[in-house]
Design an enzyme around this catalytic site. Structure first.
Site, PDB file in Angstrom:
ATOM      1  N   PHE B 122       0.906  -1.087  -0.038  1.00 43.42           N
ATOM      2  CA  PHE B 122       0.135  -0.086  -0.012  1.00 43.42           C
ATOM      3  C   PHE B 122       0.783   1.222  -0.221  1.00 43.42           C
ATOM      4  CE2 PHE B 122      -2.872   3.079   1.815  1.00 43.42           C
ATOM      5  CZ  PHE B 122      -4.090   3.071   0.845  1.00 43.42           C
ATOM      6  N   ASP B 193       2.453  -5.683   6.899  1.00 44.73           N
ATOM      7  CA  ASP B 193       1.541  -5.069   7.028  1.00 44.73           C
ATOM      8  C   ASP B 193       0.165  -5.899   6.923  1.00 44.73           C
ATOM      9  OD1 ASP B 193      -0.896  -3.225   6.715  1.00 44.73           O
ATOM     10  OD2 ASP B 193       0.437  -1.910   5.612  1.00 44.73           O
ATOM     11  N   TYR B 218      -9.958  -0.304  10.936  1.00 48.71           N
ATOM     12  CA  TYR B 218     -11.393   0.165  10.125  1.00 48.71           C
ATOM     13  C   TYR B 218     -11.782  -0.820   9.155  1.00 48.71           C
ATOM     14  CZ  TYR B 218      -8.414   3.348   7.234  1.00 48.71           C
ATOM     15  OH  TYR B 218      -7.395   3.624   6.482  1.00 48.71           O
ATOM     16  N   LYS B 219     -10.927  -1.759   8.776  1.00 51.36           N
ATOM     17  CA  LYS B 219     -11.272  -2.414   7.592  1.00 51.36           C
ATOM     18  C   LYS B 219     -12.160  -3.718   8.220  1.00 51.36           C
ATOM     19  CE  LYS B 219      -7.640  -0.996   4.632  1.00 51.36           C
ATOM     20  NZ  LYS B 219      -8.145  -0.328   3.750  1.00 51.36           N
ATOM     21  N   ARG B 365     -12.868  -3.263  -7.167  1.00 47.94           N
ATOM     22  CA  ARG B 365     -12.594  -4.290  -6.342  1.00 47.94           C
ATOM     23  C   ARG B 365     -14.041  -4.657  -5.469  1.00 47.94           C
ATOM     24  NH1 ARG B 365      -8.436  -1.969  -1.795  1.00 47.94           N
ATOM     25  NH2 ARG B 365     -10.139  -0.466  -1.370  1.00 47.94           N
TER      26      ARG B 365
END
Lengths: 406, 406
Positions: B122, B193, B218-219, B365
């Site tokens: 990312f 990560d 938060y995912k 996605r």
């Protein structure tokens, strides 16, 4: 019928008290540590949780402008500290923001090696400075002097003078205009920590020509426990400095997902990760209360409350010794008294609903948030304090057991 | 009457869907970007705001154990990623945590100068690494290679291999065990990560001997927008590394207010500023849902949903090209398809209640959070996608206007 102190009749901020959720039976003199909940904030937070997050979900980044929330919140804070729009951002913690601005400051004075601070600075600022110095390993020195010695230590070796304007223990105020000018005369960068200033005293960052500032969202700004902090960069430096924490929110185009970092122009370059929307929303909402308030009125009432507190304590509690400057112009919005058994006295006070706090070794701190305190509160609080001292009711084991967080 | 896919009858996680606030008419395939609100979280956040903050005020640091909340939340996350108690802490943002662990990793390999990462990482991880490298100015090189080239680039110059386990665009999964072993064979430190892993796939940090990890709250963990991130330090390193961000919460005795920094032992040394209580409380509460769940069941259902999605799309939407690995063992809990006009198609999908997202230049996605998605949702979502593609209803100006946040 409750009595009312005569000064409360002429208090033009008196109506503001109704905007806060003040627990029954509490006189809260710790707004310098954690501000009181504004009554409208629970509804606003609930809306963010249930409607914005719960219903809009990922769409809320656009439909509720989450992306700009750090900047919108920053502008609201800016108005209270003399900072123009676009120079303040709300993000991260004060400690993390100290790291960013000190790093930026040092980059503006690469030939100089001294970070000058004082022993009245809040320790986390000093810790972060020491950590940054060690990380850079470029021979910087962190010079920590007594508050009154700062001026004399400003010389051509000082890269950055980093001070907290209002001493967290005593409330002593540094003269920001004067010290900033002297720092600049010595060629140094001036960084101000406004943790105990923002929302409490008049601050004019632009007028003082401060280079950088940071501060706290959960004290006088009432943003909630651990609310995001803020960070100011002078317009003179905005396009010359960068953040050492180069996260995607500081990127020119975060959603291009480029592999290379290109900082965005403006204060957003000081943001790092995804903004903490729930916490930021609480802070943003809490700032509503300041929208129609003049900081000069807050300062005037703060002085009136503090002067009354000192007069009452000195008249009724001769056991205590004033630890704060006597002149109101040299004090922030808090007053401290020393007492050997101050910890136990503070616990006894809290048990009776008068909430202040204690800082080792012997400092009892009382903060005065003019938006939700009345003069009558001050008189009532000191009456309880005097009773505790006179009766010795603080002298019990349960008041002497140190809590984890003091 | 709504139909039900046969696979939903044997789904042992089926009851979990009721624990989430799923907006009417929405099939949410973006839990990899922002997780759905658990139904019990608004009440818990309201309690923290109104009772803990509002009524306990400063006393809540002790009475509600706010001080330990980063550690208590970290332990809950640790259970999902194979990390023992006391090795994970929830704090700051993922970006800030990347800075901490990369700095710590480099301090363990002072003679080596290469930070090895890949183009599937990312971007914020790469930005932070570049910023740290520039700040240190010790001649480090950030080497960004293709994901499949990482292994070949591991040599005796590599100080740290820093990878995101699940590619945010394609869902491709790195073999953590294998790459960590090879990094160690080359003498390098392995940083993972887990932004798209935690709560989505089985992770065994201790078993893999990972040195450091970071990830997102938060995912798939459903902590709320901008929820605090997490950070893991292997027990092997806990007493050997320090944080470059030396804030007071990482101090051995924060309330002693010493002028010198002395890091606390254990994972708390990676905390910096005052914890964000509102945001942390939301994340801590959201993790309740995982308490009685086995990550193996989540992974099994994730694969079942993903396989069904690919089969349905390939059968009904020949216009799209699979961008994710075909083998489920090589994929995380998301599937991506390429389509030249993918942005407009995604906007058309969102307008019809099927929410996924888009990553430039042409990646659509779709994330599969097994706790709140059914197989029937997948079939229904693909039916709408097929209709949009077959009718060309995406080909409208309003679907082609790029939003600020994509």
């Amino acid at each position: 019928m409750t009595s009312q102190h005569p000064s409360d009749q002429n208090d033009n901020l008196r109506h503001k008290k109704d905007a806060f959720h003040l627990p029954e039976g509490v006189i809260y003199l710790d707004g310098n540590s954690l501000g009181v909940l504004p009554k409208h904030v629970p509804g606003r937070v609930a809306d963010v949780v249930t409607e914005q997050w719960g219903t809009s979900l990922i769409r809320a980044w656009n439909s509720h402008s989450w992306f700009d929330l750090p900047l919108r919140t920053g502008d609201r804070i800016g108005r209270l500290i003399g900072a123009p729009n676009g120079t303040v951002v709300a993000c991260d913690s004060t400690s993390v923001n100290v790291f960013k601005v000190l790093s930026a400051a040092l980059s503006l004075r690469p030939e100089r090696k001294v970070i000058l601070s004082d022993s009245g600075n809040f320790p986390t600022d000093l810790y972060v400075a020491a950590g940054l110095k060690d990380l850079l390993a470029k021979g910087h020195e962190l010079k920590i002097v007594a508050p009154e010695e700062v001026e004399a230590m400003l010389d051509d070796q000082v890269a950055a003078m980093m001070l907290t304007q209002v001493d967290y223990r005593t409330g002593r105020v540094h003269d920001m205009n004067d010290l900033t000018r002297k720092a600049h005369d010595a060629g140094a960068i001036a960084i101000w920590d406004l943790a105990h200033s923002a929302g409490a005293i008049e601050v004019d960052l632009l007028g003082a020509k401060a280079d950088f500032a940071i501060g706290c969202g959960y004290k006088y700004l009432n943003g909630g426990p651990g609310a995001p902090a803020f960070l100011y960069v002078s317009p003179d430096h905005l396009d010359k400095v960068s953040s050492p924490l180069t996260g995607w929110m500081g990127h020119e185009a975060p959603f291009a997902f480029d592999l290379d970092y290109r900082p965005v122009s403006g204060i957003a370059c000081m943001t790092v990760g995804t903004p903490a929307i729930l916490a930021l929303s609480s802070l943003h909402a809490a700032l509503d209360i300041f929208e129609d308030v003049d900081m000069a009125d807050i300062r005037a009432k703060s002085i009136s409350l503090s002067e009354l507190f000192i007069a009452e304590v000195e008249a009724r509690c001769p056991q205590l010794t004033l630890a704060s400057p006597r002149s109101p112009s040299e004090r922030g919005s808090q007053v401290s008294f020393r007492f050997g058994e101050g910890y136990a006295v503070m616990q006894a006070l809290i048990a009776r609903g008068v909430i202040g706090d204690f800082r080792a070794p012997d400092v009892m701190r009382f903060g005065f948030a003019p938006l939700y305190l009345s003069h009558q509160d001050i008189v009532d609080a000191v009456a309880i304090l005097a009773d505790i001292l006179d009766t010795g009711s603080w002298d019990r084991p349960e008041f002497k057991t140190r809590a984890k967080v003091t």
